[in-house]
Structures are given as C-alpha cells and as structure tokens.
Scaffold this motif. Structure first.
Motif, PDB file in Angstrom:
ATOM      1  N   LEU A 270      52.356 -14.110  71.402  1.00  0.00           N
ATOM      2  CA  LEU A 270      52.624 -14.694  70.103  1.00  0.00           C
ATOM      3  C   LEU A 270      51.673 -15.862  69.889  1.00  0.00           C
ATOM      4  O   LEU A 270      51.578 -16.762  70.727  1.00  0.00           O
ATOM      5  CB  LEU A 270      54.072 -15.175  70.004  1.00  0.00           C
ATOM      6  N   VAL A 271      50.968 -15.836  68.773  1.00  0.00           N
ATOM      7  CA  VAL A 271      49.964 -16.849  68.465  1.00  0.00           C
ATOM      8  C   VAL A 271      50.294 -17.467  67.117  1.00  0.00           C
ATOM      9  O   VAL A 271      50.640 -16.756  66.162  1.00  0.00           O
ATOM     10  CB  VAL A 271      48.551 -16.231  68.440  1.00  0.00           C
ATOM     11  N   SER A 272      50.175 -18.780  67.025  1.00  0.00           N
ATOM     12  CA  SER A 272      50.418 -19.468  65.759  1.00  0.00           C
ATOM     13  C   SER A 272      49.189 -19.344  64.864  1.00  0.00           C
ATOM     14  O   SER A 272      48.086 -19.733  65.244  1.00  0.00           O
ATOM     15  CB  SER A 272      50.732 -20.946  66.029  1.00  0.00           C
ATOM     16  N   VAL A 273      49.387 -18.801  63.659  1.00  0.00           N
ATOM     17  CA  VAL A 273      48.286 -18.536  62.729  1.00  0.00           C
ATOM     18  C   VAL A 273      48.696 -19.014  61.339  1.00  0.00           C
ATOM     19  O   VAL A 273      49.860 -18.905  60.942  1.00  0.00           O
ATOM     20  CB  VAL A 273      47.943 -17.028  62.699  1.00  0.00           C
ATOM     21  N   ALA A 274      47.730 -19.526  60.593  1.00  0.00           N
ATOM     22  CA  ALA A 274      47.997 -20.029  59.237  1.00  0.00           C
ATOM     23  C   ALA A 274      48.100 -18.874  58.257  1.00  0.00           C
ATOM     24  O   ALA A 274      47.285 -17.938  58.274  1.00  0.00           O
ATOM     25  CB  ALA A 274      46.896 -20.989  58.802  1.00  0.00           C
ATOM     26  N   LEU A 275      49.093 -18.929  57.394  1.00  0.00           N
ATOM     27  CA  LEU A 275      49.273 -17.904  56.368  1.00  0.00           C
ATOM     28  C   LEU A 275      48.171 -17.998  55.315  1.00  0.00           C
ATOM     29  O   LEU A 275      47.829 -19.086  54.847  1.00  0.00           O
ATOM     30  CB  LEU A 275      50.632 -18.061  55.691  1.00  0.00           C
ATOM     31  N   ASP A 276      47.654 -16.841  54.920  1.00  0.00           N
ATOM     32  CA  ASP A 276      46.668 -16.777  53.842  1.00  0.00           C
ATOM     33  C   ASP A 276      47.341 -16.577  52.490  1.00  0.00           C
ATOM     34  O   ASP A 276      46.722 -16.767  51.455  1.00  0.00           O
ATOM     35  CB  ASP A 276      45.693 -15.623  54.123  1.00  0.00           C
ATOM     36  N   ALA A 277      48.614 -16.181  52.519  1.00  0.00           N
ATOM     37  CA  ALA A 277      49.368 -15.956  51.296  1.00  0.00           C
ATOM     38  C   ALA A 277      50.835 -16.254  51.591  1.00  0.00           C
ATOM     39  O   ALA A 277      51.250 -16.343  52.743  1.00  0.00           O
ATOM     40  CB  ALA A 277      49.201 -14.515  50.805  1.00  0.00           C
ATOM     41  N   GLU A 278      51.617 -16.411  50.556  1.00  0.00           N
ATOM     42  CA  GLU A 278      53.037 -16.730  50.731  1.00  0.00           C
ATOM     43  C   GLU A 278      53.760 -15.608  51.482  1.00  0.00           C
ATOM     44  O   GLU A 278      53.484 -14.421  51.289  1.00  0.00           O
ATOM     45  CB  GLU A 278      53.706 -16.935  49.376  1.00  0.00           C
ATOM     46  N   LEU A 279      54.697 -16.008  52.329  1.00  0.00           N
ATOM     47  CA  LEU A 279      55.547 -15.057  53.044  1.00  0.00           C
ATOM     48  C   LEU A 279      56.964 -15.218  52.494  1.00  0.00           C
ATOM     49  O   LEU A 279      57.576 -16.273  52.609  1.00  0.00           O
ATOM     50  CB  LEU A 279      55.531 -15.327  54.548  1.00  0.00           C
ATOM     51  N   SER A 280      57.479 -14.150  51.884  1.00  0.00           N
ATOM     52  CA  SER A 280      58.808 -14.224  51.277  1.00  0.00           C
ATOM     53  C   SER A 280      59.890 -14.261  52.345  1.00  0.00           C
ATOM     54  O   SER A 280      59.675 -13.845  53.487  1.00  0.00           O
ATOM     55  CB  SER A 280      59.034 -13.037  50.335  1.00  0.00           C
ATOM     56  N   ALA A 281      61.073 -14.731  51.979  1.00  0.00           N
ATOM     57  CA  ALA A 281      62.201 -14.810  52.911  1.00  0.00           C
ATOM     58  C   ALA A 281      63.072 -13.584  52.720  1.00  0.00           C
ATOM     59  O   ALA A 281      64.138 -13.622  52.123  1.00  0.00           O
ATOM     60  CB  ALA A 281      63.003 -16.073  52.655  1.00  0.00           C
ATOM     61  N   ALA A 282      62.594 -12.455  53.267  1.00  0.00           N
ATOM     62  CA  ALA A 282      63.303 -11.191  53.060  1.00  0.00           C
ATOM     63  C   ALA A 282      63.908 -10.647  54.351  1.00  0.00           C
ATOM     64  O   ALA A 282      64.241  -9.482  54.439  1.00  0.00           O
ATOM     65  CB  ALA A 282      62.341 -10.151  52.473  1.00  0.00           C
ATOM     66  N   THR A 283      64.078 -11.498  55.345  1.00  0.00           N
ATOM     67  CA  THR A 283      64.578 -11.015  56.633  1.00  0.00           C
ATOM     68  C   THR A 283      66.095 -10.967  56.696  1.00  0.00           C
ATOM     69  O   THR A 283      66.669 -10.256  57.498  1.00  0.00           O
ATOM     70  CB  THR A 283      64.060 -11.907  57.774  1.00  0.00           C
ATOM     71  N   GLY A 284      66.781 -11.754  55.876  1.00  0.00           N
ATOM     72  CA  GLY A 284      68.240 -11.761  55.904  1.00  0.00           C
ATOM     73  C   GLY A 284      68.754 -12.242  57.249  1.00  0.00           C
ATOM     74  O   GLY A 284      68.290 -13.238  57.787  1.00  0.00           O
ATOM     75  N   ASP A 285      69.739 -11.523  57.797  1.00  0.00           N
ATOM     76  CA  ASP A 285      70.346 -11.924  59.065  1.00  0.00           C
ATOM     77  C   ASP A 285      69.720 -11.211  60.250  1.00  0.00           C
ATOM     78  O   ASP A 285      70.289 -11.176  61.336  1.00  0.00           O
ATOM     79  CB  ASP A 285      71.857 -11.669  59.032  1.00  0.00           C
ATOM     80  N   ARG A 286      68.544 -10.618  60.051  1.00  0.00           N
ATOM     81  CA  ARG A 286      67.887  -9.899  61.147  1.00  0.00           C
ATOM     82  C   ARG A 286      66.562 -10.554  61.534  1.00  0.00           C
ATOM     83  O   ARG A 286      65.852 -11.095  60.687  1.00  0.00           O
ATOM     84  CB  ARG A 286      67.629  -8.433  60.760  1.00  0.00           C
ATOM     85  N   GLU A 287      66.249 -10.480  62.816  1.00  0.00           N
ATOM     86  CA  GLU A 287      64.924 -10.857  63.275  1.00  0.00           C
ATOM     87  C   GLU A 287      63.936  -9.836  62.730  1.00  0.00           C
ATOM     88  O   GLU A 287      64.258  -8.641  62.631  1.00  0.00           O
ATOM     89  CB  GLU A 287      64.899 -10.860  64.801  1.00  0.00           C
ATOM     90  N   ALA A 288      62.747 -10.274  62.366  1.00  0.00           N
ATOM     91  CA  ALA A 288      61.794  -9.358  61.740  1.00  0.00           C
ATOM     92  C   ALA A 288      60.421  -9.476  62.386  1.00  0.00           C
ATOM     93  O   ALA A 288      60.019 -10.544  62.849  1.00  0.00           O
ATOM     94  CB  ALA A 288      61.680  -9.640  60.245  1.00  0.00           C
ATOM     95  N   PHE A 289      59.746  -8.354  62.423  1.00  0.00           N
ATOM     96  CA  PHE A 289      58.322  -8.296  62.780  1.00  0.00           C
ATOM     97  C   PHE A 289      57.638  -7.560  61.643  1.00  0.00           C
ATOM     98  O   PHE A 289      57.846  -6.358  61.453  1.00  0.00           O
ATOM     99  CB  PHE A 289      58.117  -7.582  64.119  1.00  0.00           C
ATOM    100  N   LEU A 290      56.860  -8.285  60.869  1.00  0.00           N
ATOM    101  CA  LEU A 290      56.324  -7.768  59.616  1.00  0.00           C
ATOM    102  C   LEU A 290      54.840  -7.465  59.736  1.00  0.00           C
ATOM    103  O   LEU A 290      54.068  -8.325  60.175  1.00  0.00           O
ATOM    104  CB  LEU A 290      56.561  -8.793  58.506  1.00  0.00           C
ATOM    105  N   PRO A 291      54.405  -6.267  59.353  1.00  0.00           N
ATOM    106  CA  PRO A 291      52.982  -5.904  59.453  1.00  0.00           C
ATOM    107  C   PRO A 291      52.088  -6.894  58.720  1.00  0.00           C
ATOM    108  O   PRO A 291      52.398  -7.335  57.608  1.00  0.00           O
ATOM    109  CB  PRO A 291      52.932  -4.514  58.811  1.00  0.00           C
ATOM    110  N   ALA A 292      50.975  -7.243  59.354  1.00  0.00           N
ATOM    111  CA  ALA A 292      50.077  -8.241  58.787  1.00  0.00           C
ATOM    112  C   ALA A 292      48.664  -7.995  59.281  1.00  0.00           C
ATOM    113  O   ALA A 292      48.438  -7.225  60.220  1.00  0.00           O
ATOM    114  CB  ALA A 292      50.542  -9.650  59.175  1.00  0.00           C
TER     115      ALA A 292
END
Length: 347
Positions: A270-292
């Motif tokens: 896991l590497v800390s990286v700066a977002l190039d665009a907004e990341l929405s809060a669509a994970t709800g009550d689940r842990e998420a791994f979102l394609p990027a």
C-alpha cells in the motif's frame, strides 16, 4: 574506458607506451614511472596502474602518450566493489525476473532451487454464458471471466492447468472437478455461484468435494460474496460472477494465496498517492478497493479513480494498475488528498 593505464600518482608530462592489454587477456605487465599501457574496456589493469586516461583526452605520437587533460577520475572498476563474499544477493522468496536471473548467471548459480508454479484449474459457471466468438442470443452474454482469469494468472506467473465452462448444475460441476486428478492442481477457482441464489451452488460443490469452508463472504466492495476453502494443501475460491469483482478479489485475496503457496514474498504494497480527481464516498459500511490508474506527473505519483457503473462494467478496468483502498464510512476526498493504493505491478 578505452584509453591508457597509468599510475594515479605518476605526474609525468608524457608516458612511454610499453604494452597493450585487451579484454580477456591475462597480463604480467608492470608499469614503472613514466610508463603506460594501451588498454580497452573490460581488460585487467596491469601492476602499477591505478587510473585510465580516456583516449579522447590524450595525444599519441609513436610510442609516446601525452595527456591533454587529467583529473581525479580513475575510470577503474575494482574487484568486489559491487558485492563481497558473504553478502546476500537474493533473498529466499524473491521472484526471479530478468535482473535476478542475470545476477544468478553472473555469480555462476546456474541451478537455483525454485518453488513450483501454483497450478490452477478454473471453472466458469452460468447457463447464460456463450464463448467470446459467439453472438449472444436473448438472455445470453459473452464469457469474459475466462479471459480475465487467464490473463491475471499469466501476469503473476501461475500455471493455468485447465479452464472449462460448466452449466448451472451442482452435480455436473462436482463431476467435472473430480475428473481432474487431484495431484494435477493446487488451486481451484470457480467463477460465479458465490451468492445465495437458487443456482449459486459454489460452496455446496466445495463441501461435496471435501473442502473445509473458512468464509462465505467478506465485507468488501466489490466482491462481498467471496468463498474461500481448503483441502489439505489445496485452496479454492468461489468468485462473485461480475468481472470487476473478479479483478478486485484476485488482487486482494487470490494473488496473495498463490504467493503463499509458492513460498514467494507477498507483492502486497500500500502506497500513499495524491488523488488526481475527486474520490466519492460510495463505500458505505464496506471496505473498498476501487480500480484506479497511477501515473507520474510533475515528479510525483498521482492516482486517478476509474469510473465504473457497476461491478459488471469492464470499461472501468481499462488501464487499471492500482486499487484505491477505502475504509468503511470514509468521506469523499478532494483532488490533491492522499489515499492508500494497492499497486498491482509486483515489480
């Protein structure tokens, strides 16, 4: 360097050329004060020499060499400067890529002990599936998961032993798996049949095959209905049928299991990286791994979330080389904020 070997301490204005040394040749030449030897890249240094003057920086007339310019650069590679006796060059568990194989060749380790590739059998289930070359009829879709799984396994170096399509029939699937000798594979992957519908029989098939089921779902988005089981030294996964779920659970769970079976170091990072665009809060009550997609910009790494409308949207996987890790309940994050990313390229 190609040039002339001299003593670094010899400050003579000109030097007598007393010999020539080529790569691959042994030499017993010894240099005295005011003497030099013509030398070529890769050749051994003669006794008394400790510097090579580049041929571009000297003038030669007959057997006399005169330096035109000279500094403190030695242009010499010393024995043992890259590694010494007792140094650890490769750790146990490292994957052998081109660089590692080249290093083994350099030190003469021509028969390294390596682990066996994980051997995988894959069954994709679903009466609605037709081959990629077929035109789907009413209610049918092309099978993309077989291609996706084959590609993912190839990327991590696992061996795909067999890959078959099976209709939504419990006894047929059990019979198909039993038809493959148990000694021929290490990991069983079943695409589809992971949920709780009337035709989702993946877990039941594993039970009939003698596997011990360790979990039937995970608090993950996408990929919640993931089943994991073991039978002795064999492992099995029933993967949620949608392709984005396939992609995510492969990198989050299945790849790690293959590495453990092979005795390889985990590629998880896991590497800390700066977002190039907004990341929405669509994970709800689940842990998420979102394609990027991670890329370099302005001298730093940045990550762009990839848009996908559902876990069946393969368009959202194009150019994916990372997964953004998001914890349950995390708020939306603006461009420029840092997020943790699972890098998918193990090199």
């Amino acid at each position: 360097m190609d040039g002339y070997a001299v003593s670094f301490e010899d400050g003579s204005e000109s030097f007598a050329v007393v010999g020539e040394i080529r790569p691959g040749e042994a030499t017993d030449l010894r240099l005295g004060v005011g003497e030099c030897a013509r030398i070529f890249t890769g050749a051994p240094m003669p006794v008394g020499a400790s510097q090579v003057l580049m041929q571009e920086h000297v003038k030669c007339e007959g057997s006399t060499m005169t330096p035109l310019s000279r500094d403190n650069t030695r242009h010499v590679r010393r024995r043992g400067e890259d590694a010494r006796v007792g140094d650890v060059l490769l750790r146990a568990g490292m994957r052998l890529g081109a660089a590692e194989m080249s290093l083994l060749a350099q030190v003469g380790a021509i028969a390294p002990r390596v682990s066996q590739q994980s051997r995988v059998v894959h069954f994709v289930t679903g009466d609605e599936l037709v081959p990629p070359y077929a035109t789907p009829g009413e209610g049918q879709i092309r099978d993309s998961n077989s291609t996706l799984v084959a590609g993912l396994l190839a990327e991590v170096g696992a061996l795909l032993v067999q890959q078959r399509h099976c209709h939504d029939d419990l006894s047929a699937l059990v019979g198909e798996v039993r038809a493959i000798p148990e000694t021929a594979w290490d990991v069983l992957l079943i695409s589809g049949g992971a949920s709780v519908g009337d035709y989702d029989f993946g877990a039941a098939a594993l039970t009939q095959l003698g596997f011990v089921i360790h979990f039937r779902s995970v608090n993950l988005r996408p990929g919640k209905p993931l089943v994991f089981a073991t039978r002795g030294r064999q492992a099995a996964f029933v993967i949620p049928g949608n392709p984005v779920s396939h992609f995510v659970v492969f990198h989050v769970a299945i790849r790690h299991a293959l590495e453990r079976l092979e005795g390889a170091e985990a590629a998880w990072e896991l590497v800390s990286v700066a977002l190039d665009a907004e990341l929405s809060a669509a994970t709800g009550d689940r842990e998420a791994f979102l394609p990027a997609h991670v890329f370099a910009s302005g001298g730093e790494l940045k990550v762009r979330p990839l848009g996908w409308r559902s876990s069946g949207d393969l368009c959202g996987l194009v150019s994916a080389n990372a997964l953004i890790h998001s914890l349950p309940g995390e708020a939306a994050r603006a461009a420029g904020a840092h997020v943790n990313c699972l890098l998918l390229d193990r090199r």
